[in-house]
Motif scaffolding. Structure first.
Motif, PDB file in Angstrom:
ATOM      1  N   SER A   1      40.989  39.325  30.545  1.00  0.00           N
ATOM      2  CA  SER A   1      41.151  38.526  31.796  1.00  0.00           C
ATOM      3  C   SER A   1      41.079  39.650  32.985  1.00  0.00           C
ATOM      4  CB  SER A   1      42.608  37.942  31.780  1.00  0.00           C
ATOM      5  OG  SER A   1      42.609  36.932  31.137  1.00  0.00           O
ATOM      6  N   ALA A   2      41.400  40.755  32.774  1.00  0.00           N
ATOM      7  CA  ALA A   2      41.193  41.779  33.766  1.00  0.00           C
ATOM      8  C   ALA A   2      39.816  42.120  33.897  1.00  0.00           C
ATOM      9  CB  ALA A   2      42.162  42.985  33.465  1.00  0.00           C
ATOM     10  N   GLU A   3      39.175  42.113  32.803  1.00  0.00           N
ATOM     11  CA  GLU A   3      37.977  42.776  32.775  1.00  0.00           C
ATOM     12  C   GLU A   3      36.903  41.549  33.519  1.00  0.00           C
ATOM     13  OE1 GLU A   3      35.392  45.561  32.040  1.00  0.00           O
ATOM     14  OE2 GLU A   3      37.350  45.753  31.036  1.00  0.00           O
TER      15      GLU A   3
ATOM     16  N   GLN B   1      42.753  50.349  34.786  1.00  0.00           N
ATOM     17  CA  GLN B   1      43.540  49.074  35.262  1.00  0.00           C
ATOM     18  C   GLN B   1      44.963  49.572  35.067  1.00  0.00           C
ATOM     19  OE1 GLN B   1      42.046  47.048  36.779  1.00  0.00           O
ATOM     20  NE2 GLN B   1      39.827  46.582  35.850  1.00  0.00           N
TER      21      GLN B   1
ATOM     22  N   GLY C   1      43.395  41.741  43.132  1.00  0.00           N
ATOM     23  CA  GLY C   1      43.966  42.733  42.176  1.00  0.00           C
ATOM     24  C   GLY C   1      44.550  44.051  42.458  1.00  0.00           C
TER      25      GLY C   1
ATOM     26  N   SER D   1      39.853  49.084  30.439  1.00  0.00           N
ATOM     27  CA  SER D   1      41.305  48.982  30.651  1.00  0.00           C
ATOM     28  C   SER D   1      42.167  50.281  30.959  1.00  0.00           C
ATOM     29  CB  SER D   1      41.854  48.667  29.275  1.00  0.00           C
ATOM     30  OG  SER D   1      41.691  49.478  28.164  1.00  0.00           O
TER      31      SER D   1
ATOM     32  N   VAL E   1      51.116  42.219  41.595  1.00  0.00           N
ATOM     33  CA  VAL E   1      49.404  42.257  41.919  1.00  0.00           C
ATOM     34  C   VAL E   1      49.258  41.459  43.121  1.00  0.00           C
ATOM     35  CG1 VAL E   1      47.115  41.843  40.803  1.00  0.00           C
ATOM     36  CG2 VAL E   1      48.932  42.975  39.609  1.00  0.00           C
TER      37      VAL E   1
ATOM     38  N   LEU F   1      48.377  44.678  35.250  1.00  0.00           N
ATOM     39  CA  LEU F   1      47.371  44.163  35.695  1.00  0.00           C
ATOM     40  C   LEU F   1      46.793  42.933  34.946  1.00  0.00           C
ATOM     41  CD1 LEU F   1      45.513  43.359  38.375  1.00  0.00           C
ATOM     42  CD2 LEU F   1      44.142  45.118  37.583  1.00  0.00           C
ATOM     43  N   GLY F   2      46.415  43.258  33.774  1.00  0.00           N
ATOM     44  CA  GLY F   2      45.980  42.298  32.762  1.00  0.00           C
ATOM     45  C   GLY F   2      46.906  41.163  32.718  1.00  0.00           C
TER      46      GLY F   2
ATOM     47  N   CYS G   1      46.682  38.872  35.631  1.00  0.00           N
ATOM     48  CA  CYS G   1      45.334  38.198  35.680  1.00  0.00           C
ATOM     49  C   CYS G   1      45.240  36.981  35.112  1.00  0.00           C
ATOM     50  CB  CYS G   1      44.199  39.220  35.191  1.00  0.00           C
ATOM     51  SG  CYS G   1      43.649  40.580  36.372  1.00  0.00           S
TER      52      CYS G   1
ATOM     53  N   GLY H   1      52.765  40.634  36.643  1.00  0.00           N
ATOM     54  CA  GLY H   1      52.310  40.777  35.134  1.00  0.00           C
ATOM     55  C   GLY H   1      53.339  41.972  34.311  1.00  0.00           C
TER      56      GLY H   1
ATOM     57  N   TYR I   1      37.867  42.002  37.365  1.00  0.00           N
ATOM     58  CA  TYR I   1      37.851  43.195  37.940  1.00  0.00           C
ATOM     59  C   TYR I   1      37.059  44.188  37.227  1.00  0.00           C
ATOM     60  CZ  TYR I   1      41.580  40.963  40.598  1.00  0.00           C
ATOM     61  OH  TYR I   1      42.344  39.849  41.174  1.00  0.00           O
TER      62      TYR I   1
END
Length: 399
Positions: free
Chosen positions: A218-220, A369, A120, A366, A116, A373-374, A377, A103, A223
Motif C-alpha cells: 500500500s505504501a509502495e 519509509q 504521507g 520500504s 501520518v 507509514l505502510g 496507507c 499506522g 508513495y
C-alpha cells in the motif's frame, strides 16, 4: 467532515492509464471524487480543466467535484496561472492537513506507530517494545501510545483523524499460533481481530487490519516507485515470503482471503520435493538484518537459491495473470535486495520467454519509509483514493 468519500472497501490507488475514465452520473460522484484525488496525488497538482481532459468528465462535473473537495479541506488551491487565452487556471493540490491517519505495525517484540498526514508526511513516530507475542501487554502499550499522540493534536487535527491501520508481521503471527499449539500463522488471526475490535471501541476510530506485506505494498502504491505501474507482482520477504498480484492498482491478496498469494506457489525444495514459496524463502534463514553489511558464502548461497525459487514462482504466476513487472521488497539490507533483483532479472532472461524478459524488476522502498507509514496507507488508500473494477474503469460509490 470525516468519512466523506464512500465507494466500498478495499479500494486502492492506481496510476493513470487509458482504462480509467470518469462517469458523469450523479450516483458516481464518490467514485469521481476518488478519481480526482488520485490524479492530483500522482501528478502533484492539476487544474479543473486538466482533470476533465484526463478523465473524460465534462468541465462542469470536474468543477463541481473539485469545489466540493476543496470545501471539505481535501484540496488546496494554488496561485492562478495565466494562459494565452481565457481565464487563468488554478492548480489544485492535495492538502496535507486534509486527513490524518495512525499506522501501527506489529512485530514479534516491538511495534512501530506513526501519525501520518494526507500526503504521507510522518508527523510523529515511536517504537514500542513488549514481550514476544504478549498480546495483553501489546494492547496496553498501544492504547497508551495512541492516547498520548492524540492528546497532542489540536481540535482541528482531532476532527481530521480518520482511521487506524494495523499491519501484522508474519513473525508475531507464527509466535501467537505456536503459543496456542496450532500449526500455521493464519490460525492466529482471531487474536488480532479481537485486538482490532477492542482498539476500535477504545479509540472510537475505524480500524483496518491486514498483513505486513499488504501495508508495505500500500505504501509502495501511494508513495513509492510502484505508483508508476498499474499491474505488477509484489513480493515481500520477511519471516515468510508474502505478496501477490496488483491489477488496475488493486491488491489481489489479503488476510481475509487465504487463497491468492505468491507464497502458495510450489517450488523445488533442497531435499528434492516441493514446498510453498512462502515457507522456502525467509530472512531468518541467514539471520538477515537491516544493518548487515559484509557478504559471506552462506548469504551468497541464500541469494542464489532464493532468486531461483522466486523466478520459478514468477514464471508460474505469469501463466495465469498478466502483469508488467515485479516489485521486490523485504526486511533486509539494500545491497541484498539489489542483488536479489539482479539475479531475478538474469534468471527471467535466461528462461528465453520474451514476455518474462521484458518485465521490469525493481526494488521496493520500504527501508526508506517509516515503519508505521505502510499501515497508515491501508485506510488512506481505501477511504480516499481510486477503486477500479476488473476492467480498469473508475469504481462507483454513493455520494
Amino acid at each position: 467532515m470525516t468519512g466523506r468519500i464512500g465507494g466500498g472497501s478495499s479500494a486502492r490507488t492506481s496510476p493513470i492509464y487509458p482504462g480509467y475514465r470518469g462517469a458523469n452520473q450523479v450516483g458516481l460522484r464518490a467514485s469521481n471524487e476518488r478519481l480526482a484525488l488520485s490524479l492530483i496525488r500522482i501528478h502533484g497538482q492539476l487544474s479543473k480543466a486538466q482533470i476533465a481532459e484526463i478523465t473524460g468528465l465534462t468541465k462542469q462535473t470536474a468543477s463541481v467535484i473539485v469545489r466540493a473537495l476543496e470545501a471539505e479541506g481535501l484540496l488546496s488551491a494554488g496561485r492562478p496561472v495565466k494562459g494565452k487565452v481565457g481565464q487563468p487556471s488554478i492548480p489544485m493540490s492535495i492538502n496535507p492537513e486534509g486527513a490524518l491517519f495512525l499506522g501501527l505495525r506489529l512485530g514479534l517484540r516491538h511495534a512501530d506507530i506513526a501519525l501520518v498526514d494526507f500526503v504521507g508526511g510522518v508527523l510523529e513516530q515511536r517504537r514500542l517494545s513488549y514481550g514476544a507475542g504478549e498480546m495483553g501487554e501489546l494492547a496496553r502499550i498501544a492504547y497508551a501510545a495512541i492516547a498520548e499522540m492524540r492528546s497532542r493534536l489540536t481540535s482541528a487535527q482531532q476532527a481530521r483523524l480518520e482511521d487506524i491501520g494495523i499491519a501484522v508481521a508474519s513473525d508475531i503471527l507464527a509466535a501467537v499460533a505456536s503459543g496456542k499449539g496450532e500449526e500455521g500463522p493464519e490460525s492466529a488471526w482471531a487474536e488480532f481481530e479481537e485486538l482490532a475490535l477492542q482498539m476500535g471501541e477504545e479509540t472510537r476510530l475505524r480500524i483496518y487490519l491486514d498483513r505486513d506485506a499488504v501495508a508495505a505494498c500500500s505504501a509502495e502504491l501511494a508513495y513509492g516507485l510502484a505508483g508508476g505501474a498499474p499491474d505488477f507482482l509484489y513480493i515481500f520477504i520477511g519471516h515468510l515470503l508474502d505478496g501477490g498480484i496488483v491489477q488496475h492498482g488493486r491488491l489481489g491478496f489479503s488476510w481475509r482471503d487465504a487463497r491468492p498469494g505468491i507464497g502458495r506457489i510450489l517450488v523445488p525444495s533442497a531435499t528434492g520435493g516441493v514446498v510453498p514459496l512462502g515457507t522456502s524463502v525467509s530472512v531468518d534463514d541467514v539471520g538477515l538484518a537491516p544493518g548487515s553489511r559484509a557478504p559471506d558464502p552462506e548469504l551468497r548461497k541464500w541469494i542464489e537459491a532464493s532468486s531461483s525459487s522466486i523466478s520459478l514462482a514468477i514464471h508460474s504466476a505469469s501463466a495465469l495473470a498478466a502483469f508488467r513487472g515485479i516489485v521486490l521488497d523485504g526486511l533486509m539490507p539494500q545491497w541484498v535486495r539489489a542483488e536479489l533483483v539482479r539475479e531475478i532479472k538474469e534468471k527471467l532472461t535466461a528462461v528465453g520467454a520474451s514476455d518474462l524478459a521484458s518485465l521490469f524488476v525493481r526494488e521496493g522502498t520500504s527501508d526508506r519509509q517509516a515503519a508505521g507509514l505502510g499501515a497508515a496507507c491501508i485506510p488512506l488508500l481505501d477511504r480516499f483514493f481510486l477503486q477500479s473494477d476488473t476492467n480498469g474503469s473508475a469504481g462507483s460509490g454513493e455520494a
